[in-house]
Motif scaffolding. Structure first.
Motif, short mmCIF file in Angstrom:
data_model
loop_
_atom_site.label_atom_id
_atom_site.label_comp_id
_atom_site.label_asym_id
_atom_site.label_seq_id
_atom_site.Cartn_x
_atom_site.Cartn_y
_atom_site.Cartn_z
N PHE A 128 52.31 72.24 45.66
CA PHE A 128 53.15 72.80 46.72
C PHE A 128 52.88 72.13 48.06
CE2 PHE A 128 52.38 76.24 43.60
CZ PHE A 128 53.68 76.35 43.12
N SER A 129 52.59 70.84 48.01
CA SER A 129 52.41 70.10 49.26
C SER A 129 53.75 69.84 49.95
CB SER A 129 51.70 68.77 48.99
OG SER A 129 52.43 67.99 48.06
N GLU A 130 54.84 69.83 49.16
CA GLU A 130 56.18 69.65 49.72
C GLU A 130 56.84 71.01 49.92
OE1 GLU A 130 57.74 66.95 50.72
OE2 GLU A 130 56.06 65.63 50.21
N PRO A 131 57.45 71.26 51.08
CA PRO A 131 58.11 72.55 51.31
C PRO A 131 59.20 72.85 50.30
CG PRO A 131 57.86 71.34 53.37
CD PRO A 131 57.46 70.39 52.28
N SER A 132 59.92 71.81 49.87
CA SER A 132 61.01 72.03 48.91
C SER A 132 60.50 72.57 47.59
CB SER A 132 61.77 70.72 48.67
OG SER A 132 60.90 69.70 48.19
N ASN A 133 59.28 72.18 47.17
CA ASN A 133 58.71 72.70 45.93
C ASN A 133 58.47 74.21 46.01
OD1 ASN A 133 58.75 70.11 45.03
ND2 ASN A 133 56.53 69.86 44.86
N ARG A 189 57.85 69.01 61.66
CA ARG A 189 57.14 70.03 62.42
C ARG A 189 57.78 71.40 62.26
NH1 ARG A 189 56.97 67.46 68.30
NH2 ARG A 189 59.03 66.73 67.57
N LEU A 190 59.08 71.43 62.03
CA LEU A 190 59.79 72.69 61.88
C LEU A 190 59.61 73.29 60.49
CD1 LEU A 190 63.16 71.81 63.69
CD2 LEU A 190 61.29 73.22 64.57
N ILE A 191 59.69 72.45 59.46
CA ILE A 191 59.60 72.90 58.07
C ILE A 191 58.28 72.41 57.47
CG2 ILE A 191 60.71 72.94 55.82
CD1 ILE A 191 62.38 74.24 57.98
N THR A 192 57.31 73.30 57.39
CA THR A 192 56.01 72.99 56.81
C THR A 192 55.80 73.83 55.55
OG1 THR A 192 54.89 74.69 58.12
CG2 THR A 192 55.07 72.48 59.09
N PRO A 193 54.86 73.45 54.68
CA PRO A 193 54.59 74.27 53.49
C PRO A 193 54.23 75.71 53.83
CG PRO A 193 53.58 72.11 53.24
CD PRO A 193 54.11 72.17 54.64
N ARG A 194 53.38 75.88 54.84
CA ARG A 194 53.01 77.24 55.23
C ARG A 194 54.22 78.00 55.78
NH1 ARG A 194 47.84 78.05 59.02
NH2 ARG A 194 46.93 77.21 57.08
N GLY A 195 55.01 77.34 56.62
CA GLY A 195 56.20 77.98 57.17
C GLY A 195 57.20 78.35 56.10
N THR A 196 57.36 77.49 55.10
CA THR A 196 58.28 77.79 54.00
C THR A 196 57.78 78.98 53.19
OG1 THR A 196 58.90 75.45 53.85
CG2 THR A 196 59.39 76.83 51.95
N PHE A 197 56.47 79.04 52.93
CA PHE A 197 55.90 80.18 52.20
C PHE A 197 56.14 81.48 52.95
CE2 PHE A 197 52.33 83.00 51.17
CZ PHE A 197 52.48 83.08 49.79
N VAL A 198 55.91 81.46 54.26
CA VAL A 198 56.15 82.66 55.09
C VAL A 198 57.63 83.03 55.06
CG1 VAL A 198 56.08 83.57 57.44
CG2 VAL A 198 54.16 82.24 56.57
N ALA A 199 58.51 82.03 55.13
CA ALA A 199 59.95 82.29 55.09
C ALA A 199 60.35 82.96 53.78
CB ALA A 199 60.72 81.00 55.28
N MET A 200 59.76 82.51 52.65
CA MET A 200 60.06 83.14 51.35
C MET A 200 59.63 84.60 51.33
SD MET A 200 61.62 80.82 49.59
CE MET A 200 62.32 80.29 51.17
N LEU A 201 58.45 84.88 51.89
CA LEU A 201 57.97 86.27 51.94
C LEU A 201 58.89 87.14 52.79
CD1 LEU A 201 54.09 85.88 52.31
CD2 LEU A 201 55.38 86.50 50.27
#
Length: 387
Positions: free
Chosen positions: A84-89, A168-180
Motif C-alpha cells: 500500500f505504498s501507492e495511494p491508488s492501491n 503532496r495532496l494525495i498520500t497513502p496516509r491521506g487516502t487511508f483516512v479518506a476511506m475511513l
C-alpha cells in the motif's frame, strides 16, 4: 432492541404483522381465516408472476454473488501482496472490500428469502429480519461504493489538473483516512434503521412457537428521523457521488484524448530524429513518452472502473427517484411486489460491476497482472507447457 409480550398479546400482534408486512412468500399462504390477508393489493404483479420472476432473480443473483465473492477475494489478495505504498492501491482495495461485503450481504438476503419461500421453520421471521440485518446495510454500503469510486475518479482528475502538487495532496496516509471518513459517513448511518424499526419476540399460533420478528416504531420522531436520514443518505449522497463520477469521467476521457494526441506527436517527432543513443534530447523525449504511457494506462483503468459503475448505477438512480416520487412504491405500499422485484434487479448491477473490475486491472496494470498470475499459478502452468 428486543421486547417480549404475553401469549395473548403475541397472537394479536402477529396477526397485525401479517397484515402489515405482507411477506413476499409464505405470508400470502398463511392459514388465517381472515381472507383480507390473502387479497391485499399487489400492484401490476400477481402471485404466479411474482413467484417466477423473484425466484429467477434470486438464483441468478446468487450465482453472480458467488463469482463476486471469489473474484474480489483474489483482488484483495493481489493488492495485499502489492503493498500500500501507492495511494491508488489503498482506494482500490477499499473498493474490493466493499464489493466483497456487498456480495456477502446479498447472499444472506437471498438465503433468507429462499427459506421464507420454502416455509422453513426457524426461530425468526427470515424475510423481515433480513431487512434489518442485511438489506439496510446493503443499501448504505452501495452508497459507500459510489463515494469510493468518486474519490478514485477525483484523485485521477487532480493528477491531471495539478500534477506537480498531487503527490503532496494525495498520500497513502491521506487516502487511508479518506476511506475511513467515507465509510463513517455513508455506511455507519445504516444502523440508524433501528430507530425506526425494532426486533420483537412474537408468538406464532400457526407454528406454535415464539419467533423473532420486526415491527416499525410509529412515533413522530422515528418517522421524521427515517425521512430525513433517507433523503440525506439514501438519495442525496448516492446521486451526488454519481454526479461526481460522471463529471470526473468526462474530464478524464477528454484528457485521455489529449494524452494520446501528444504521444502520437512525440512518436512522430522521434521518427525524424537520429537514434536516441546519439541524441540526448531524443532519449529524454523517449523517457517522457514512457511516463506518459504509464499515466495513460492508469487513466484508462480509472475511466473503465467509472464507466462500469455509471452503467450499473443508472437503474439505482431511477429506483431512488421512483421511491421518492411515488408514495405507494415501497415495501409496505400498493406496489410492494414491484418494489421488491425492482430492488433485487438493481442489486444485480453491484456484484457484476465488482466482478468485471478484475478484467480492467488485469489488462491495464502490469504489476497487478504479474502478481495475479503468480497467485493463481498461471506462470507455472505456462512453464510446464513450454517444457
Amino acid at each position: 432492541m428486543c421486547l417480549h409480550f404475553t401469549e395473548e398479546d403475541n397472537t394479536t400482534l402477529y396477526s397485525a404483522l401479517h397484515q402489515m408486512t405482507d411477506n413476499p412468500f409464505h405470508l400470502w399462504e398463511n392459514h388465517s381465516k381472515d381472507s383480507s390477508m390473502l387479497t391485499l393489493p399487489s400492484g401490476f404483479l400477481n402471485d404466479e408472476q411474482f413467484y417466477i420472476i423473484f425466484l429467477f432473480i434470486i438464483y441468478t443473483l446468487q450465482l453472480i454473488n458467488n463469482c463476486a465473492i471469489i473474484i474480489n477475494s483474489l483482488i484483495i489478495a493481489v493488492f495485499v501482496k502489492l503493498g500500500f505504498s501507492e495511494p491508488s492501491n489503498i482506494s482500490l482495495t477499499a473498493l474490493a472490500v466493499c464489493d466483497f461485503t456487498l456480495a456477502v450481504l446479498l447472499t444472506w438476503n437471498n438465503l433468507c428469502f429462499w427459506l421464507s419461500y420454502h416455509n422453513v421453520r426457524l426461530p425468526f421471521h427470515s424475510a423481515n429480519v433480513s431487512l434489518l440485518t442485511g438489506g439496510a446495510q446493503w443499501a448504505f454500503l452501495s452508497s459507500t461504493v459510489a463515494w469510493i469510486t468518486a474519490f478514485i475518479s477525483f484523485e485521477r482528475c487532480l493528477c491531471i489538473l495539478v500534477p506537480l502538487k498531487v503527490r503532496r495532496l494525495i498520500t497513502p496516509r491521506g487516502t487511508f483516512v479518506a476511506m475511513l471518513i467515507i465509510i463513517l459517513l455513508t455506511f455507519c448511518p445504516s444502523f440508524f434503521i433501528y430507530v425506526r424499526y425494532k426486533f420483537v419476540w412474537v408468538f406464532d399460533p400457526y407454528l406454535n412457537i415464539t419467533i423473532l420478528n420486526t415491527i416499525p416504531v410509529n412515533s413522530e420522531f422515528a418517522i421524521l428521523f427515517e425521512k430525513i436520514s433517507f433523503v440525506i443518505c439514501g438519495v442525496i449522497q448516492p446521486l451526488l457521488a454519481f454526479s461526481i463520477v460522471l463529471v470526473c469521467t468526462v474530464l478524464l476521457v477528454v484528457q485521455l484524448r489529449k494524452i494520446s494526441s501528444w504521444r502520437m506527436s512525440v512518436t512522430s517527432a522521434k521518427s525524424k530524429r537520429v537514434r536516441s543513443e546519439e541524441n540526448p534530447a531524443a532519449s529524454s523525449s523517449a523517457a517522457e513518452a514512457r511516463i506518459c504511457q504509464k499515466e495513460e494506462r492508469l487513466v484508462r483503468m480509472v475511466v473503465g472502473i467509472a464507466f462500469i459503475f455509471i452503467v450499473s448505477y443508472i437503474p439505482t438512480c431511477i429506483f431512488l427517484l421512483c421511491y421518492v416520487v411515488f408514495d405507494e412504491f415501497n415495501q409496505f405500499g400498493v406496489y410492494r411486489r414491484l418494489f421488491m422485484v425492482s430492488s433485487f434487479i438493481i442489486s444485480l448491477g453491484q456484484p457484476i460491476s465488482g466482478s468485471v473490475n478484475i478484467l480492467i486491472y488485469y489488462k491495464m496494470a502490469s504489476k497487478f497482472r504479474s502478481v495475479f498470475r503468480r497467485l493463481v499459478r498461471l506462470d507455472r502452468q505456462e512453464r510446464r507447457e513450454l517444457e
